[in-house]
Motif scaffolding. Sequence first.
Motif, PDB file in Angstrom:
ATOM      1  N   LEU A  78       0.837  -1.211   0.000  1.00 27.10           N
ATOM      2  CA  LEU A  78       0.000   0.000   0.000  1.00 27.10           C
ATOM      3  C   LEU A  78       0.868   1.255   0.000  1.00 27.10           C
ATOM      4  N   ASN A 116       5.155  11.239  -2.495  1.00 25.82           N
ATOM      5  CA  ASN A 116       3.765  10.952  -2.115  1.00 25.82           C
ATOM      6  C   ASN A 116       3.033  12.270  -1.931  1.00 25.82           C
ATOM      7  N   VAL A 118       0.622  14.572   0.162  1.00 29.72           N
ATOM      8  CA  VAL A 118       0.397  14.738   1.594  1.00 29.72           C
ATOM      9  C   VAL A 118      -0.774  15.714   1.706  1.00 29.72           C
ATOM     10  N   ALA A 119      -1.966  15.152   1.767  1.00 24.72           N
ATOM     11  CA  ALA A 119      -3.159  15.984   1.603  1.00 24.72           C
ATOM     12  C   ALA A 119      -4.070  15.998   2.830  1.00 24.72           C
ATOM     13  N   GLY A 125     -10.238  16.134   7.137  1.00 21.35           N
ATOM     14  CA  GLY A 125     -10.571  14.755   6.770  1.00 21.35           C
ATOM     15  C   GLY A 125     -10.022  14.490   5.391  1.00 21.35           C
ATOM     16  N   SER A 126     -10.748  13.714   4.612  1.00 23.42           N
ATOM     17  CA  SER A 126     -10.275  13.434   3.257  1.00 23.42           C
ATOM     18  C   SER A 126     -10.513  14.647   2.376  1.00 23.42           C
ATOM     19  N   PRO A 127      -9.492  15.083   1.622  1.00 26.75           N
ATOM     20  CA  PRO A 127      -9.707  16.202   0.701  1.00 26.75           C
ATOM     21  C   PRO A 127     -10.707  15.857  -0.390  1.00 26.75           C
ATOM     22  N   THR A 154       1.913   8.687   4.506  1.00 28.67           N
ATOM     23  CA  THR A 154       2.466   7.341   4.305  1.00 28.67           C
ATOM     24  C   THR A 154       3.908   7.413   3.796  1.00 28.67           C
ATOM     25  N   TRP A 195       1.680   7.362  14.002  1.00 29.49           N
ATOM     26  CA  TRP A 195       0.988   6.221  13.382  1.00 29.49           C
ATOM     27  C   TRP A 195       1.026   4.990  14.282  1.00 29.49           C
ATOM     28  N   ASN A 372      -9.606   4.800   1.886  1.00 32.16           N
ATOM     29  CA  ASN A 372      -8.969   5.509   0.776  1.00 32.16           C
ATOM     30  C   ASN A 372     -10.046   5.812  -0.266  1.00 32.16           C
ATOM     31  N   PRO A 373      -9.861   6.881  -1.007  1.00 31.96           N
ATOM     32  CA  PRO A 373     -10.916   7.263  -1.957  1.00 31.96           C
ATOM     33  C   PRO A 373     -11.040   6.309  -3.140  1.00 31.96           C
TER      34      PRO A 373
HETATM   35  C1  LIG Z   1      -3.473   3.242   5.456  1.00 32.82           C
HETATM   36  C2  LIG Z   1      -3.802   4.621   4.972  1.00 32.82           C
HETATM   37  C3  LIG Z   1      -2.853   5.360   4.282  1.00 32.82           C
HETATM   38  C4  LIG Z   1      -3.133   6.675   3.883  1.00 32.82           C
HETATM   39  N1  LIG Z   1      -2.159   7.397   3.227  1.00 32.82           N
HETATM   40  C5  LIG Z   1      -2.407   8.689   2.877  1.00 32.82           C
HETATM   41  C6  LIG Z   1      -1.385   9.487   2.269  1.00 32.82           C
HETATM   42  O1  LIG Z   1      -0.276   9.018   1.996  1.00 32.82           O
HETATM   43  N2  LIG Z   1      -1.649  10.794   1.994  1.00 32.82           N
HETATM   44  C7  LIG Z   1      -2.855  11.355   2.293  1.00 32.82           C
HETATM   45  O2  LIG Z   1      -3.047  12.543   2.022  1.00 32.82           O
HETATM   46  N3  LIG Z   1      -3.846  10.624   2.877  1.00 32.82           N
HETATM   47  C8  LIG Z   1      -3.649   9.313   3.165  1.00 32.82           C
HETATM   48  N4  LIG Z   1      -4.634   8.574   3.778  1.00 32.82           N
HETATM   49  C9  LIG Z   1      -5.880   9.238   4.165  1.00 32.82           C
HETATM   50  C10 LIG Z   1      -7.095   8.855   3.350  1.00 32.82           C
HETATM   51  O3  LIG Z   1      -6.906   9.105   1.952  1.00 32.82           O
HETATM   52  C11 LIG Z   1      -8.297   9.663   3.878  1.00 32.82           C
HETATM   53  O4  LIG Z   1      -8.072  11.025   3.655  1.00 32.82           O
HETATM   54  C12 LIG Z   1      -8.485   9.407   5.353  1.00 32.82           C
HETATM   55  O5  LIG Z   1      -8.613   8.029   5.583  1.00 32.82           O
HETATM   56  C13 LIG Z   1      -9.704  10.130   5.876  1.00 32.82           C
HETATM   57  O6  LIG Z   1     -10.799   9.787   5.083  1.00 32.82           O
HETATM   58  P1  LIG Z   1     -12.267   9.758   5.698  1.00 32.82           P
HETATM   59  O7  LIG Z   1     -13.175   9.559   4.527  1.00 32.82           O
HETATM   60  O8  LIG Z   1     -12.352   8.812   6.828  1.00 32.82           O
HETATM   61  O9  LIG Z   1     -12.372  11.226   6.325  1.00 32.82           O
HETATM   62  P2  LIG Z   1     -13.546  12.192   6.573  1.00 32.82           P
HETATM   63  O10 LIG Z   1     -13.625  13.110   5.406  1.00 32.82           O
HETATM   64  O11 LIG Z   1     -13.306  12.774   7.922  1.00 32.82           O
HETATM   65  O12 LIG Z   1     -14.842  11.303   6.612  1.00 32.82           O
HETATM   66  C14 LIG Z   1     -15.231  10.533   7.763  1.00 32.82           C
HETATM   67  C15 LIG Z   1     -16.458   9.743   7.432  1.00 32.82           C
HETATM   68  O13 LIG Z   1     -17.515  10.656   7.138  1.00 32.82           O
HETATM   69  C16 LIG Z   1     -18.330  10.177   6.098  1.00 32.82           C
HETATM   70  N5  LIG Z   1     -18.279  11.120   4.967  1.00 32.82           N
HETATM   71  C17 LIG Z   1     -17.398  12.122   4.777  1.00 32.82           C
HETATM   72  N6  LIG Z   1     -17.639  12.766   3.643  1.00 32.82           N
HETATM   73  C18 LIG Z   1     -18.721  12.176   3.095  1.00 32.82           C
HETATM   74  C19 LIG Z   1     -19.489  12.400   1.902  1.00 32.82           C
HETATM   75  N7  LIG Z   1     -19.211  13.390   1.039  1.00 32.82           N
HETATM   76  N8  LIG Z   1     -20.508  11.587   1.650  1.00 32.82           N
HETATM   77  C20 LIG Z   1     -20.824  10.601   2.505  1.00 32.82           C
HETATM   78  N9  LIG Z   1     -20.149  10.344   3.655  1.00 32.82           N
HETATM   79  C21 LIG Z   1     -19.116  11.124   3.939  1.00 32.82           C
HETATM   80  C22 LIG Z   1     -17.825   8.797   5.749  1.00 32.82           C
HETATM   81  O14 LIG Z   1     -18.530   7.853   6.501  1.00 32.82           O
HETATM   82  C23 LIG Z   1     -16.380   8.844   6.193  1.00 32.82           C
HETATM   83  O15 LIG Z   1     -15.915   7.550   6.460  1.00 32.82           O
HETATM   84  C24 LIG Z   1      -4.405   7.240   4.164  1.00 32.82           C
HETATM   85  C25 LIG Z   1      -5.365   6.474   4.822  1.00 32.82           C
HETATM   86  C26 LIG Z   1      -5.099   5.194   5.220  1.00 32.82           C
HETATM   87  C27 LIG Z   1      -6.171   4.414   5.940  1.00 32.82           C
END
Ligand SMILES: Cc1cc2nc3c(=O)[nH]c(=O)nc-3n(C[C@H](O)[C@H](O)[C@H](O)COP(=O)(O)OP(=O)(O)OC[C@H]3O[C@@H](n4cnc5c(N)ncnc54)[C@H](O)[C@@H]3O)c2cc1C
Length: 399
Positions: A78, A116, A118-119, A125-127, A154, A195, A372-373
């Motif tokens: 991964l 990598n 770094v977002a 949360g997830s971008p 990562t 981590w 992951n997205p």
């Molecule tokens: C092993 C691992 C490695 C990773 N490596 C990297 C890396 O190298 N670089 C990096 O930048 N990131 C990395 N990530 C982060 C990953 O890409 C996500 O940004 C992170 O897991 C947070 O995502 P999330 O959806 O849980 O976050 P959040 O946006 O906080 O969402 C939390 C929860 O809310 C809900 N939710 C949020 N938005 C919506 C929506 N629009 N519609 C419906 N439900 C929603 C979902 O249930 C979601 O699970 C990594 C993650 C993991 C697990």
Amino acid sequence: MPDLDWPAAARELAARFAERAARHDREGSFPFENFEDLRAAGFFALTVAEDRGGAGASRRTFLAVQEELARGDGSTALAFMMHSKFFGAQRESLTYPERWYNELCRGAVQDGWLCNTVATEEGLGSPAGGGLPDTVAVQVEGGWEITGRKTFTTMAPLLHYFIVLGRIDNPGGSPDIAQFVLYRDDPGVRIVETWDALGMRSTASHDFVMEACRVPADRLATRRPVNQADPRGAPGMAWFALGVAATTVGVAQAARDFAVAFARERTPNSQQTIKDYPGVRNRIGRIDLLLQRSRALIRDADDAWETSHGSQRRASEGQMSAMNRVAAAKIDTLNNCIEAVDLAMRVVGGVSLLKKNPIERYYRDVRAGLHNPPIEDRALEMLARAALDEPPPPLKANE
Ligand SMILES: Cc1cc2nc3c(=O)[nH]c(=O)nc-3n(C[C@H](O)[C@H](O)[C@H](O)COP(=O)(O)OP(=O)(O)OC[C@H]3O[C@@H](n4cnc5c(N)ncnc54)[C@H](O)[C@@H]3O)c2cc1C
């Protein structure tokens, strides 16, 4: 680059990784030696374009490599994918300026340097959710001053290029979204070892902190208004989502192989070998079905992407677009593989829980890709949007 059988070479490396995986998982340590093996075997250049000195491997080869590596160690696979998918997606979308594209390719091919994106941030949360990063870059004399804290970085202990997502505020207007290339020895930069995770424990996805980090002007790699779509979008998603899916299949395959070997051998005292129990046979059959279905979905999405060049259009009415097939393949594979490892645990029984057996690690690792997205809810929304909101086909007149 030599014309290698990359999946076969990955299989050889994975056998070594498997021997080291339990220790790194237990300690939560980063498998530097695995990355040295990958570098020495030329894998850092796997997806780098041929005209930049790389191997220019197809997405199909990349996916096969991911699956093989993950059979040995999910964390290594991964983590390494974060580097490989970057170059694969760039080959398709070319969104970086020549200066940075050349530099990143050269670094991977000649210097053995990893990159990598770094977002992610704690608040953001997830971008992929479209929120604004808290990481902010301010223009100063001769360059930029960047402040922020990233999570999930990562490969943090080994990365050379940290491609940081941040915002640039525009007085009186909406902000821009930008990417900056940072190095680990930039002033004000530090890694905080946070981590300590349930699964993928050896990915060293630590925090990356920037405190008034001053860098020269040319570190700005990309910049766009916040309301403009990310130009990396579609190819980035295809390489990333399918890469996560293939990695997850590798982890589940390792669990399946363990369960099959166990079932063939395990003979409780004065009983038959457990492989002859109908429940065990049924579960093994279901595991293979789930894995086969996942591979077929990944192959289908990859083919659709290849032939349509990532078009958002459907091949024909009622069929999914290539993009939606990628999303469908990713989320279904994750669910299939989680179920497959759960079934494998049930085949093995009580000793599946013991730390001395690798299957308990697979059980934890197989879940990580869920986050992951694209996450499941967003992927399902993509499918629903295509069905419910896009213009319907013209009604056919009654004949
Ligand atoms: C092993 C691992 C490695 C990773 N490596 C990297 C890396 O190298 N670089 C990096 O930048 N990131 C990395 N990530 C982060 C990953 O890409 C996500 O940004 C992170 O897991 C947070 O995502 P999330 O959806 O849980 O976050 P959040 O946006 O906080 O969402 C939390 C929860 O809310 C809900 N939710 C949020 N938005 C919506 C929506 N629009 N519609 C419906 N439900 C929603 C979902 O249930 C979601 O699970 C990594 C993650 C993991 C697990």
